[in-house]
Design a protein around this motif. Structure first.
Motif, short mmCIF file in Angstrom:
data_model
loop_
_atom_site.label_atom_id
_atom_site.label_comp_id
_atom_site.label_asym_id
_atom_site.label_seq_id
_atom_site.Cartn_x
_atom_site.Cartn_y
_atom_site.Cartn_z
N ALA A 3 0.85 -1.20 0.00
CA ALA A 3 0.00 0.00 0.00
C ALA A 3 0.88 1.24 0.00
N PRO A 4 0.44 2.32 -0.67
CA PRO A 4 1.23 3.55 -0.68
C PRO A 4 1.40 4.10 0.73
N ASP A 5 2.55 4.67 0.98
CA ASP A 5 2.83 5.31 2.26
C ASP A 5 1.98 6.58 2.36
N PRO A 6 1.10 6.69 3.36
CA PRO A 6 0.25 7.88 3.46
C PRO A 6 1.05 9.17 3.70
N GLN A 7 2.31 9.02 4.12
CA GLN A 7 3.16 10.18 4.37
C GLN A 7 3.98 10.57 3.14
N SER A 8 3.91 9.77 2.07
CA SER A 8 4.72 10.09 0.90
C SER A 8 4.21 11.37 0.23
N VAL A 9 5.15 12.08 -0.38
CA VAL A 9 4.86 13.36 -1.03
C VAL A 9 5.61 13.36 -2.35
N ALA A 10 4.98 13.92 -3.39
CA ALA A 10 5.64 13.99 -4.69
C ALA A 10 5.28 15.30 -5.38
N VAL A 11 6.26 15.81 -6.13
CA VAL A 11 6.07 17.02 -6.94
C VAL A 11 6.67 16.73 -8.31
N ALA A 12 5.93 17.09 -9.36
CA ALA A 12 6.42 16.92 -10.73
C ALA A 12 6.66 18.29 -11.33
N LEU A 13 7.82 18.43 -11.98
CA LEU A 13 8.18 19.68 -12.64
C LEU A 13 8.22 19.46 -14.15
N ALA A 14 7.92 20.51 -14.88
CA ALA A 14 8.07 20.50 -16.33
C ALA A 14 8.76 21.80 -16.71
N TYR A 15 9.56 21.71 -17.78
CA TYR A 15 10.26 22.91 -18.22
C TYR A 15 10.15 23.07 -19.72
N SER A 17 11.37 26.16 -22.56
CA SER A 17 12.19 27.38 -22.61
C SER A 17 11.34 28.65 -22.61
N ALA A 18 10.14 28.60 -23.15
CA ALA A 18 9.27 29.78 -23.18
C ALA A 18 8.82 30.19 -21.77
N ASP A 19 8.84 29.24 -20.83
CA ASP A 19 8.39 29.54 -19.46
C ASP A 19 9.42 30.35 -18.68
N GLY A 20 10.68 30.19 -18.99
CA GLY A 20 11.72 30.89 -18.25
C GLY A 20 12.17 30.17 -16.99
N ALA A 21 11.32 29.31 -16.44
CA ALA A 21 11.65 28.54 -15.24
C ALA A 21 10.76 27.31 -15.20
N PRO A 22 11.21 26.24 -14.55
CA PRO A 22 10.35 25.06 -14.43
C PRO A 22 9.04 25.39 -13.72
N ARG A 23 8.00 24.67 -14.07
CA ARG A 23 6.68 24.83 -13.45
C ARG A 23 6.33 23.57 -12.66
N VAL A 24 5.56 23.75 -11.60
CA VAL A 24 5.01 22.63 -10.85
C VAL A 24 3.76 22.17 -11.60
N VAL A 25 3.81 20.96 -12.15
CA VAL A 25 2.70 20.48 -12.95
C VAL A 25 1.86 19.42 -12.24
N ALA A 26 2.36 18.90 -11.14
CA ALA A 26 1.59 17.95 -10.32
C ALA A 26 2.21 17.91 -8.94
N LEU A 62 0.25 25.02 -7.88
CA LEU A 62 0.17 24.21 -9.07
C LEU A 62 0.16 25.09 -10.31
N ASP A 63 0.91 24.74 -11.31
CA ASP A 63 1.09 25.45 -12.58
C ASP A 63 1.87 26.76 -12.43
N ALA A 64 2.47 26.98 -11.27
CA ALA A 64 3.30 28.18 -11.07
C ALA A 64 4.76 27.84 -11.32
N ARG A 65 5.52 28.86 -11.74
CA ARG A 65 6.96 28.68 -11.89
C ARG A 65 7.60 28.56 -10.52
N ILE A 66 8.70 27.82 -10.48
CA ILE A 66 9.41 27.71 -9.19
C ILE A 66 10.00 29.08 -8.86
N PRO A 67 10.13 29.39 -7.57
CA PRO A 67 10.70 30.69 -7.19
C PRO A 67 12.21 30.75 -7.46
#
Length: 104
Positions: A3-15, A17-26, A62-67
């Motif tokens: 079973a998945p760990d209920p404490q697990s955490v995940a973030v997906a980034l996408a980049y 070049s038009a964005d200027g910085a990676p975005r949080v996509v999930a 979500l969908d924001a560029r990383i700082p």
């Protein structure tokens, strides 16, 4: 299958070049985090474990560029992954506090 760990955490980034910085996509916790990681692995996307970096990225909307404060950490990780994918000797430990061997 465990079973998945209920404490697990995940973030997906996408980049793009038009964005200027990676975005949080999930991002999510528990079962959603496991689904994000499973989808990434199925797509052949590198999965990196860094609790410190994930904790910081979870604060980004979500969908924001990383700082700007995270540019160096994320850039170092992306450069490490790029070298890894090219077959260069990068060692086992990625930058940004990752733990364990690289995972794909």
């Amino acid at each position: 299958m465990a079973a998945p760990d209920p404490q697990s955490v995940a973030v997906a980034l996408a980049y793009e070049s038009a964005d200027g910085a990676p975005r949080v996509v999930a991002k999510g916790r528990g079962m959603l985090a496991q689904a994000i990681m499973d989808k990434a692995r199925e797509a052949g996307v590198f999965v990196h474990e860094s609790p410190e970096l994930v904790a910081l990225l979870m604060q980004v909307d979500l969908d924001a560029r990383i700082p700007a404060q995270l540019y160096v950490a994320v850039a170092e990780l992306l450069a490490w992954i790029y070298r890894l994918e090219r077959g260069e000797d990068v060692g086992l430990k990625p930058p940004a506090g990752g733990s364990g061997p690289p995972r794909a």
